[in-house]
Design a protein around this motif. Structure first.
Motif, short mmCIF file in Angstrom:
data_model
loop_
_atom_site.label_atom_id
_atom_site.label_comp_id
_atom_site.label_asym_id
_atom_site.label_seq_id
_atom_site.Cartn_x
_atom_site.Cartn_y
_atom_site.Cartn_z
N GLY A 29 0.83 -1.20 0.00
CA GLY A 29 0.00 0.00 0.00
C GLY A 29 0.86 1.24 0.00
O GLY A 29 1.94 1.26 0.60
N ARG A 30 0.37 2.29 -0.64
CA ARG A 30 1.18 3.51 -0.76
C ARG A 30 0.82 4.57 0.27
O ARG A 30 1.32 5.69 0.22
CB ARG A 30 1.02 4.08 -2.16
N CYS A 31 -0.08 4.23 1.19
CA CYS A 31 -0.56 5.21 2.16
C CYS A 31 0.26 5.22 3.44
O CYS A 31 0.20 6.15 4.22
CB CYS A 31 -2.03 4.89 2.47
N HIS A 32 1.03 4.17 3.70
CA HIS A 32 1.53 3.89 5.05
C HIS A 32 3.01 4.25 5.20
O HIS A 32 3.79 4.13 4.28
CB HIS A 32 1.35 2.41 5.37
N GLY A 33 3.37 4.63 6.42
CA GLY A 33 4.76 4.88 6.74
C GLY A 33 5.43 3.65 7.29
O GLY A 33 6.38 3.74 8.09
N ARG A 34 4.97 2.47 6.89
CA ARG A 34 5.48 1.18 7.37
C ARG A 34 5.15 0.16 6.30
O ARG A 34 4.26 0.38 5.47
CB ARG A 34 4.83 0.80 8.70
N PRO A 35 5.78 -0.99 6.27
CA PRO A 35 5.45 -2.00 5.27
C PRO A 35 4.05 -2.58 5.49
O PRO A 35 3.78 -3.14 6.56
CB PRO A 35 6.52 -3.08 5.48
N VAL A 36 3.16 -2.41 4.52
CA VAL A 36 1.80 -2.96 4.58
C VAL A 36 1.53 -3.64 3.24
O VAL A 36 1.13 -2.99 2.27
CB VAL A 36 0.76 -1.87 4.86
N PRO A 37 1.73 -4.95 3.15
CA PRO A 37 1.53 -5.64 1.88
C PRO A 37 0.07 -5.57 1.41
O PRO A 37 -0.85 -5.46 2.22
CB PRO A 37 1.92 -7.09 2.20
N SER A 38 -0.11 -5.67 0.12
CA SER A 38 -1.45 -5.77 -0.45
C SER A 38 -1.91 -7.22 -0.37
O SER A 38 -1.21 -8.12 -0.83
CB SER A 38 -1.44 -5.30 -1.92
N PHE A 39 -3.06 -7.45 0.23
CA PHE A 39 -3.64 -8.81 0.22
C PHE A 39 -4.97 -8.77 -0.51
O PHE A 39 -5.77 -7.87 -0.34
CB PHE A 39 -3.77 -9.40 1.63
N THR A 40 -5.18 -9.77 -1.40
CA THR A 40 -6.32 -9.77 -2.30
C THR A 40 -6.92 -11.17 -2.43
O THR A 40 -6.43 -12.14 -1.87
CB THR A 40 -5.90 -9.28 -3.71
N LEU A 41 -7.99 -11.27 -3.23
CA LEU A 41 -8.70 -12.53 -3.44
C LEU A 41 -7.83 -13.57 -4.14
O LEU A 41 -7.22 -13.29 -5.16
CB LEU A 41 -9.94 -12.31 -4.30
N HIS A 42 -7.83 -14.78 -3.60
CA HIS A 42 -7.22 -15.96 -4.21
C HIS A 42 -8.19 -17.13 -4.06
O HIS A 42 -9.16 -17.05 -3.32
CB HIS A 42 -5.89 -16.30 -3.52
N SER A 43 -7.90 -18.22 -4.77
CA SER A 43 -8.68 -19.43 -4.56
C SER A 43 -7.79 -20.66 -4.68
O SER A 43 -6.68 -20.58 -5.24
CB SER A 43 -9.87 -19.53 -5.53
N MET A 44 -8.27 -21.78 -4.17
CA MET A 44 -7.54 -23.05 -4.24
C MET A 44 -8.54 -24.19 -4.23
O MET A 44 -9.72 -24.03 -3.88
CB MET A 44 -6.57 -23.18 -3.07
N ASN A 45 -8.06 -25.36 -4.64
CA ASN A 45 -8.88 -26.56 -4.53
C ASN A 45 -9.13 -26.90 -3.07
O ASN A 45 -8.43 -26.43 -2.16
CB ASN A 45 -8.20 -27.74 -5.22
N GLY A 46 -10.10 -27.76 -2.85
CA GLY A 46 -10.45 -28.15 -1.49
C GLY A 46 -9.35 -28.87 -0.74
O GLY A 46 -9.41 -28.96 0.49
N ASP A 47 -8.33 -29.37 -1.46
CA ASP A 47 -7.21 -30.03 -0.80
C ASP A 47 -5.99 -29.12 -0.67
O ASP A 47 -4.91 -29.56 -0.28
CB ASP A 47 -6.83 -31.31 -1.55
N GLY A 48 -6.13 -27.84 -1.04
CA GLY A 48 -5.03 -26.89 -0.92
C GLY A 48 -4.17 -26.76 -2.16
O GLY A 48 -3.25 -25.93 -2.20
N SER A 49 -4.46 -27.52 -3.20
CA SER A 49 -3.68 -27.43 -4.44
C SER A 49 -4.21 -26.32 -5.34
O SER A 49 -5.30 -25.79 -5.14
CB SER A 49 -3.74 -28.78 -5.18
N ASP A 50 -3.42 -26.00 -6.37
CA ASP A 50 -3.82 -25.05 -7.41
C ASP A 50 -4.22 -23.69 -6.84
O ASP A 50 -5.31 -23.18 -7.10
CB ASP A 50 -4.96 -25.62 -8.24
#
Length: 468
Positions: A224-245
């Motif tokens: 993020g570009r707003c912060h005076g500290r490291p703040v990673p961008s976290f966004t939508l992801h998906s995976m299979n029901g067993d944690g793959s892909d």
């Protein structure tokens, strides 16, 4: 008495079989007594109040929507008053900011005077990954549970932050030991499985009707570009029901939160659309397909003022039998607590309050109507039973700047102004109550990309060979 009467009449209207004849008779006696007992008679008025509260509880628990007796939830400490240690809309979801304590629980006999909280993971031992052979204990932290549609499996996030607490030199350094990992477990505590790992935060998992899991992750990269500290961008992801892909569904440059599935099978979530507008004015509901196509704002993305509506709408849930959503009206400089609202996407957006209705008008909108980091922040994580009834957590003495002194309990809330305490642990807050029962599964929205394609029944995931 007035609120109890309104609740009684609505329940009778809901369910013709629920005559509540004896409760109505008690109510009429209370009304008559209230006219006779003078307001200055404090002991007399207190005695009437006690009778009214007992009646209200009996009426509330006669609701036909309460067709379950168990509630899934987590215990989790509220973060202290510093953005750098978690009192911020982004930093609250960094694993190293979790405070030791809590767990994954089921509240049994929830609608009685003797509820019991049972630790789902008390005997659970992880079957795989870096945690193989280990238990997930209160030495770590817990976050964001979700229950499968058939009520048989649970997703949640866990961090073993306790291993890092004594080494403050590693504070704000992302490692595999101080970030959120997603786990899956059967409802009875068996088959505890680690789904994700690495020096990044994965959290907010949610079952999808197509068999995959949508979640929030820092795997996108960027800050993020707003912060005076490291703040990673976290966004939508998906995976299979067993944690793959594991795949990224959203390439958005700033943060996103708490996906859930609406009644039409679409993903609804919160996005901070920090592009060409004020930093406080656009973290509101968005919607996208399960394969990440056609992301668009539901409402509230272009407000000219940061004072005319909530700053941050989070924890959206689709209401059964309705097109409306519930949400928590929270703030930018704080955590996901505040007031509760209804969102009606069918009402034309005026970039203010038109699509919104307050469920809890006793709580002003944090930061928008209260000063930055100002108290209180009383409510969070509503689970709607209908447009009029909800599970939620509540602390009447909450203070957004009081750290672990906050103590949120689980309540049954209604639109008539009634709240019934179901459970509270005096040593730690509760969060994210979910009816522990099967629920209707939304339709499966057709998948139209190769990205994150759901597995067919019985199919095993085969990684793509980049050479071919």
């Amino acid at each position: 008495i007035r609120r109890t009467g309104a609740l009684l009449e609505y329940i009778v209207k809901m369910d013709g079989a629920a005559k509540l004849t004896s409760e109505r008779a008690v109510l009429e006696k209370l009304i008559a007594s209230a006219k006779k007992v003078e307001v200055t008679d404090e002991p007399g008025r207190k005695a009437l109040m006690d009778l009214a509260l007992k009646l209200r509880r009996k009426v509330a628990f006669s609701n036909p929507l309460i067709n379950f007796d168990k509630i899934l939830f987590i215990k989790r400490h509220f973060n202290p008053n510093s953005e750098k240690t978690g009192n911020h809309m982004c930093d609250q979801y960094f694993g190293f900011n979790a405070i030791r304590g809590g767990g994954l629980f089921v509240l049994e006999n929830a609608f009685s005077d003797s509820p019991k909280a049972t630790n789902v993971l008390e005997k659970s031992v992880c079957s795989n990954g870096r945690f193989k052979g280990k238990k997930l204990t209160a030495d770590g932290g817990f976050l964001s549970p979700d229950l499968s549609y058939d009520g048989k499996e649970i997703l949640f996030a866990y961090t073993d932050i306790a291993a890092e607490e004594k080494d403050r030199l590693r504070y704000r350094q992302w490692t595999e030991n101080n970030t959120w990992k997603i786990f899956r477990v059967n409802a009875d505590g068996t088959d505890l499985t680690q789904m994700t790992d690495g020096p990044i935060n994965d959290f907010d998992p949610c079952f999808m009707p197509n068999g995959r899991i949508v979640f929030i992750s820092e795997r996108r990269g960027g800050y993020g570009r707003c912060h005076g500290r490291p703040v990673p961008s976290f966004t939508l992801h998906s995976m299979n029901g067993d944690g793959s892909d594991i795949v990224r569904l959203s390439h958005h440059e700033t943060n996103e939160w708490q996906p859930s599935i609406d009644n039409n099978g679409m993903i609804v979530y919160t996005r901070w659309d920090y592009v060409d507008r004020g930093f406080n004015q656009a973290h509101h509901p968005w919607i996208t397909t399960p394969d990440g196509r056609d992301a668009r704002a539901i409402h509230g993305n272009f407000a000219p003022s940061a004072r005319t509506r909530p700053h941050f709408e989070i924890t959206m849930r689709s209401i059964p039998g309705s097109h409306k959503l519930t949400a928590t009206a929270a703030c930018h400089h704080g955590q996901a607590y505040g007031s509760l609202v209804l969102i009606d996407p069918k009402i034309p957006d005026d970039d203010a309050m038109a699509p919104l209705k307050r469920i809890t008008p006793d709580q002003l909108f944090p930061e928008s109507e209260i000063g930055t980091h100002g108290p209180p922040a009383n409510y969070a994580s509503a689970w709607p039973l209908s447009e009029y009834f909800y599970l939620c957590v509540y602390d009447k003495d909450s203070r957004s700047n009081a750290g672990t002194a906050n103590n949120y309990g689980i309540y049954l809330l209604d639109a008539f102004g009634n709240k019934e305490l179901l459970y509270r642990d005096d040593t730690i807050s509760c969060l994210d109550p979910i009816p522990f029962r099967p629920r209707k599964q939304p339709r499966v929205v057709p998948h139209q990309t190769f990205l994150g394609k759901p597995l067919a029944p019985g199919e095993k995931f085969k990684p793509v060979d980049p050479k071919t």
